[in-house]
Write a protein that holds these residues in place. Structure first.
Motif: not given
Length: 243
Positions: A129, A133, A141, A150-152, A155, A157, A163, A190-191
């Motif tokens: 993360l 985020v 997740i 991977q959450v960049n 973000c 959620i 996920i 990948s987010v």
């Protein structure tokens, strides 16, 4: 890595299985410290929060200053996790970093918040993360079988999102058990930066959610989403581009 049921109920002493499944280290001193921190997990109020802020950071491979741990947080293999600065991990979150070999399985960036009852679950996987985020309540997740998530950065959620990166069963003849079939890798999830997933969104493995995209509540994302687009539905479809 053995499946959880086999790891817990199979051969070997209860001590060895506990170290393997829960603690993640064979060090007796680390075990003692882990047990002490588990006692602190269920001390309520300000006293518990202060004690966890003092003692819990040493459980992890790395933990930045200002990180806060709520009541009832569950950790497995915390020695495989890296947590940034000013992170908030709220009540009853589960961080499960199990892996048969990899040193780091969960990374959480600076100023990220996990709301109540969030689960980050690895089993021979990797979850990262980014910074800032926000993961809302009851989101799961999951990364398994070497399929990373991977959450960049930046973000959002939504509540009760899923996920999931873990591959798919190679379903064979109908007289064979699905659970005994091999699993085909899906490449992970990948987010990208500045994505908003609405409540109850499901993102499946093999998907890239492009930068600046918005996914409407209840959508099921089965294919990659272009940058700066808005999508919704089951399965999710692009309905417009952001201006």
């Amino acid at each position: 890595m053995k499946k959880t049921h086999a790891a817990v109920t199979g051969e070997g002493s209860a001590w060895t299985k506990y170290l393997h499944v829960v603690v993640g280290s064979s060090s007796f001193l680390y075990f003692l410290y882990f047990e002490w921190c588990q006692l602190l997990a269920f001390i309520p109020g300000a006293v518990g929060m202060v004690l966890r802020k003092w003692f819990w950071p040493r459980l992890f491979a790395a933990c930045g200053p200002g990180t806060v741990f709520g009541y009832g947080v569950v950790v497995r293999h915390p020695c495989r996790m890296r947590i940034g600065a000013k992170v908030v991990i709220s009540e009853y979150c589960i961080l499960d970093g199990r892996h048969s070999a990899q040193e780091v399985t969960i990374e959480i960036g600076d100023e990220t918040i996990l709301s109540n009852n969030v689960m980050l679950s690895c089993k021979d996987g990797f979850i990262k993360l980014g910074d800032r985020v926000g993961v809302n309540a009851q989101t799961v997740i999951q990364s398994t079988n070497h399929n990373p998530v991977q959450v960049n950065d930046d973000c959002v959620i939504g509540q009760r999102c899923l996920i999931i990166a873990g591959g798919t069963y190679d379903v064979g003849p109908r007289d064979e058990l699905v659970r005994e079939r091999p699993i085909k890798a899906d490449g992970g999830v990948s987010v990208q930066n500045n994505v908003w997933l609405g409540a109850n969104v499901t993102v499946l493995g093999g998907v890239v959610v492009g930068e600046g995209s918005v996914v409407g509540a209840g959508a099921v994302v089965t294919t990659s989403v272009p940058t700066f687009s808005v999508c919704m539905g089951v399965p999710a479809r692009v309905v417009k581009e952001r201006q």
